[in-house]
Design an enzyme around this catalytic site. Sequence first.
Site, short mmCIF file in Angstrom:
data_model
loop_
_atom_site.label_atom_id
_atom_site.label_comp_id
_atom_site.label_asym_id
_atom_site.label_seq_id
_atom_site.Cartn_x
_atom_site.Cartn_y
_atom_site.Cartn_z
N THR A 11 4.66 0.39 -6.81
CA THR A 11 4.17 1.05 -5.60
C THR A 11 3.82 -0.02 -4.57
O THR A 11 3.37 -1.11 -4.91
CB THR A 11 2.94 1.94 -5.89
OG1 THR A 11 1.87 1.14 -6.40
CG2 THR A 11 3.29 3.02 -6.90
N GLY A 12 4.05 0.30 -3.30
CA GLY A 12 3.85 -0.70 -2.26
C GLY A 12 4.79 -1.87 -2.45
O GLY A 12 4.43 -3.02 -2.16
N GLY A 13 6.00 -1.58 -2.89
CA GLY A 13 6.95 -2.66 -3.19
C GLY A 13 7.79 -3.09 -2.01
O GLY A 13 8.74 -3.86 -2.17
N GLY A 16 4.99 -8.03 0.72
CA GLY A 16 3.98 -8.84 0.03
C GLY A 16 4.23 -9.06 -1.45
O GLY A 16 5.36 -9.32 -1.89
N ILE A 17 3.17 -8.94 -2.23
CA ILE A 17 3.23 -9.18 -3.67
C ILE A 17 4.18 -8.18 -4.34
O ILE A 17 4.93 -8.53 -5.24
CB ILE A 17 1.82 -9.09 -4.28
CG1 ILE A 17 0.95 -10.26 -3.78
CG2 ILE A 17 1.88 -9.12 -5.81
CD1 ILE A 17 -0.52 -10.13 -4.12
N GLY A 18 4.14 -6.93 -3.90
CA GLY A 18 5.01 -5.91 -4.48
C GLY A 18 6.47 -6.24 -4.30
O GLY A 18 7.29 -6.11 -5.23
N TYR A 149 -13.94 -2.08 -0.82
CA TYR A 149 -12.80 -2.79 -1.42
C TYR A 149 -13.20 -3.40 -2.76
O TYR A 149 -12.48 -3.27 -3.76
CB TYR A 149 -12.32 -3.88 -0.45
CG TYR A 149 -11.04 -4.56 -0.89
CD1 TYR A 149 -9.82 -3.92 -0.77
CD2 TYR A 149 -11.07 -5.85 -1.41
CE1 TYR A 149 -8.64 -4.54 -1.16
CE2 TYR A 149 -9.90 -6.48 -1.79
CZ TYR A 149 -8.68 -5.82 -1.67
OH TYR A 149 -7.53 -6.45 -2.07
#
Length: 260
Positions: A11-13, A16-18, A149
């Site tokens: 998810t959120g790929g 960034g890191i994803g 957060y």
Amino acid sequence: MKLAGKKALITGGNSGIGFATARLFIAEGAQVAITGRDQKTLDEAVAELGLSAHGYRADVTIAEDRKQLFSALAKDFGKLDIVFANAGISGRTPTGAADEAIFENVIHTNLNGAFFTVNSAALLLNDNGSIIFNGSVHNYLGQPGFAAYAATKGGLVSMARAIAADLAPRNIRVNVVAPGATKTPIWKRGSRANASTEESAKLVDFFSSVIPLGRWGQPEELAKAVLFLASDDSSYINAVELMVDGGATGAPFGAPILRG
């Protein structure tokens, strides 16, 4: 290749890191499904990743989006072997002046969204699979203005332990990777969106000065940690939080700013 024949959801790929993790997973032989809220960014990411990537526009906070996502995954992938619950947001929530809507949005995205992603994915996961949550050093640092957060990232660790117990009969491992300061697009959003080049450079220098290794992490370095937790290299590692922060939480007095 460490993930030959495996099927992964990130998810959120789309950034960034994803995105870095999706690229590494594909290089290691996996078929990868990535999600994102922005169709344009998602399409660009899939085009760059190539034929082993599949993009799905979905907001993990919306139940109908999740329902459609997992219905499509069941059709396109059949089963999953790996889930990297990476999607998340930041937001300032200073005590005494916090906006309730911002606080709830951070919690809803980072904690609720992560849990219900995994809750749905569990039905598609093969036994002996791997789930990885994206945590943060904010679980420990106590930075002012980031109560919501920090709460979500601490909550992910506790949640991962309980889920690991739930899924132990199926030999599905559940772990958390916890990044420190990492050069991703999130640093150019929100209050930093209009920062000047000089202001951005000062931020980079400051964070580098409080990290024992003296620099920020790269998304590719985080991706390697996620690959480790996703692959058989970590076959006896379960319910742990892996810090990938250059020593910021484990050896803070080794930071350049505090050296004698």
